[in-house]
Design an enzyme around this catalytic site. Structure first.
Site, mmCIF file in Angstrom:
data_model
loop_
_atom_site.group_PDB
_atom_site.id
_atom_site.type_symbol
_atom_site.label_atom_id
_atom_site.label_comp_id
_atom_site.label_asym_id
_atom_site.label_seq_id
_atom_site.Cartn_x
_atom_site.Cartn_y
_atom_site.Cartn_z
ATOM 1 N N LYS A 286 -15.073 0.289 9.016
ATOM 2 C CA LYS A 286 -14.064 1.224 9.534
ATOM 3 C C LYS A 286 -14.082 2.508 8.704
ATOM 4 O O LYS A 286 -14.646 2.527 7.597
ATOM 5 C CB LYS A 286 -12.677 0.571 9.474
ATOM 6 N N ARG B 52 2.693 -6.527 8.258
ATOM 7 C CA ARG B 52 1.994 -5.373 8.836
ATOM 8 C C ARG B 52 1.472 -5.840 10.186
ATOM 9 O O ARG B 52 2.268 -6.101 11.076
ATOM 10 C CB ARG B 52 0.901 -4.884 7.874
ATOM 11 N N TYR C 174 -5.252 28.937 -9.337
ATOM 12 C CA TYR C 174 -3.937 29.183 -8.739
ATOM 13 C C TYR C 174 -2.829 28.690 -9.661
ATOM 14 O O TYR C 174 -2.910 27.582 -10.196
ATOM 15 C CB TYR C 174 -3.818 28.449 -7.400
ATOM 16 N N MET D 213 -9.391 24.814 -2.252
ATOM 17 C CA MET D 213 -9.854 24.239 -0.988
ATOM 18 C C MET D 213 -11.352 23.939 -0.985
ATOM 19 O O MET D 213 -11.789 22.891 -0.514
ATOM 20 C CB MET D 213 -9.515 25.189 0.166
HETATM 21 C C1 LIG Z 1 -9.807 -2.961 5.626
HETATM 22 C C2 LIG Z 1 -9.711 -4.398 5.968
HETATM 23 C C3 LIG Z 1 -10.507 -5.355 5.311
HETATM 24 C C4 LIG Z 1 -11.397 -5.016 4.127
HETATM 25 O O1 LIG Z 1 -10.635 -4.882 2.958
HETATM 26 P P1 LIG Z 1 -11.373 -4.673 1.551
HETATM 27 O O2 LIG Z 1 -10.285 -4.771 0.560
HETATM 28 O O3 LIG Z 1 -11.960 -3.306 1.593
HETATM 29 O O4 LIG Z 1 -12.390 -5.725 1.457
HETATM 30 C C5 LIG Z 1 -10.467 -6.653 5.777
HETATM 31 N N1 LIG Z 1 -9.677 -7.006 6.797
HETATM 32 C C6 LIG Z 1 -8.866 -6.136 7.432
HETATM 33 C C7 LIG Z 1 -8.008 -6.600 8.542
HETATM 34 C C8 LIG Z 1 -8.839 -4.800 7.017
HETATM 35 O O5 LIG Z 1 -8.041 -3.929 7.640
#
Ligand SMILES: *Cc1c(COP(=O)(O)O)cnc(C)c1O
Length: 368
Positions: free
Chosen positions: A35, A129, A258, A305
């Protein structure tokens, strides 16, 4: 032949080594989490390298990410787990993409498709969650004949703190919810629960595959509780480097950047690094910097930036156009993604995932 002003070098042979190590540790199948553009490492290239290295599954958050994988010829099983109602479920079916279901509304939507979608039921075992919680009992009374239930899964909130009781509670709750599902006659082929941290430290939570993200990229899920990459025998996959746009001598008392956040205490040589917060360098970073000519040069003043300023030291031999390492595996003394995380009240995960699209990903070994 011109060069980039900044680049993220992605060493896919390191990714492959990490995957092999994780498969050896877990002794089960592995879902490679790709992802968020493979945690900033490049979705399609990483997915293909992970398949070659032995990943059995691929996992993404968004359906769009899964569709991109399929359109680029990735054939492994792919699971997308953040797919809200109203999503393009027909494409998921057409492209053979598994989707996670965590509420009755989405379940009803996918149950109305002309052909059976492949789904994984996500259950909330204590993280509050994703996953079924309040609708669970009602969901168990559903008509499951219009879907293909491939898996059931949940996610740990504190796997990086192995001694926390919540880990055992979540594991027990997961087993309970699995048997509740089985008691209504649904027996998914794949149960899965572990993220990277659990894969490394919780042998009781492996089930049918583990879902590894950060560890696959060679980074520790939590440096404080589990040790750093080195201690975990993981090889950081990304090295971020940029060019010195400019090098100049400044007198004592020079105000830098800045807000004049920094004033030089001596006459020194400054380097202007050609990468900034628009590229993912945290604006609040303090106590990080770059590595050039065999030594560290700290950030001074605020990150801008497109650029930031480092103190090279008055005796530095660095010149404009020289490459500097922003983070790497630390083996030469350079800063790491862990250091940048600590320097910006964040974590290595955020450091690598936020590297922006202006920074080309170069699939090649790291350079020093
Ligand atoms: C992002 C995610 C993982 C991976 O987590 P890591 O700590 O990067 O290994 C696994 N399962 C779900 C549902 C996630 O959202």
């Amino acid at each position: 032949m011109f060069e980039n002003r900044a680049e993220a070098r992605i060493d896919l042979s390191r990714l492959s080594e990490n995957i092999k190590l994780l498969k050896k540790t877990s002794k089960t199948k592995l879902l490679a989490v790709v992802k968020a553009d493979a945690y900033g490492h490049g979705l399609v290239d990483v997915a293909k390298a992970a398949e070659t290295a032995g990943a059995d599954w691929l996992g993404v958050a968004l359906l769009e990410e899964a569709i991109t994988l399929r359109k680029n010829g990735v054939r492994s099983p792919v699971l997308a787990w953040l797919v809200p109602p109203g999503s393009d479920f027909q494409s998921a079916v057409d492209l053979d993409i598994d989707i996670a279901i965590a509420d009755i509304r989405t379940f009803s939507e996918v149950s109305r498709l002309a052909s059976k979608p492949r789904i994984h039921i996500e259950v909330d075992t204590g993280m509050s969650r994703g996953g079924f919680l309040d609708e669970w009992e009602e969901f168990l009374k559903s008509d499951f004949s219009k879907v293909d239930i491939v898996g059931i899964f949940s996610h740990f909130a504190r796997a990086d703190e192995p001694l926390e009781k919540q880990n055992t509670d979540q594991l027990n709750q997961f087993k309970k919810m699995v048997s509740q599902l089985e008691s209504v006659g649904v027996k998914p082929m794949f149960k899965h629960l572990s993220n990277s941290a659990a894969t490394l430290v919780n042998p009781d939570a492996k089930f049918d595959f583990v879902r590894t993200g950060i560890a696959m990229y060679g980074l520790s899920p939590d440096v404080k509780t589990l040790g750093d990459s080195n201690e975990l025998s993981l090889k950081p996959v990304m090295q971020l480097r940029a060019k010195l746009h400019l090098v100049k001598n400044v007198p004592v008392g020079s105000e830098v950047g800045y807000g004049a956040l920094h004033v030089t205490k001596n006459a020194t040589k400054l380097g202007v690094v050609a990468i900034g917060y628009a590229d993912g360098i945290p604006r609040i970073a303090l106590n990080a910097g770059v590595f050039v000519n065999g030594r560290k040069a700290p950030i001074i003043g605020r990150v801008s930036m497109d650029q930031f300023v480092v103190d090279l030291g008055s005796d530095s031999l660095a010149k404009s156009g020289d490459w500097v390492i922003i983070f790497g595996d630390g083996s030469r003394g350079e800063y790491t993604a862990d250091d940048w995380g600590a320097a910006s009240s964040s974590i290595n995960y955020e450091i690598v995932t936020r590297i922006g699209p202006r920074v080309p990903r170069i699939y090649a070994p790291h350079v020093y």
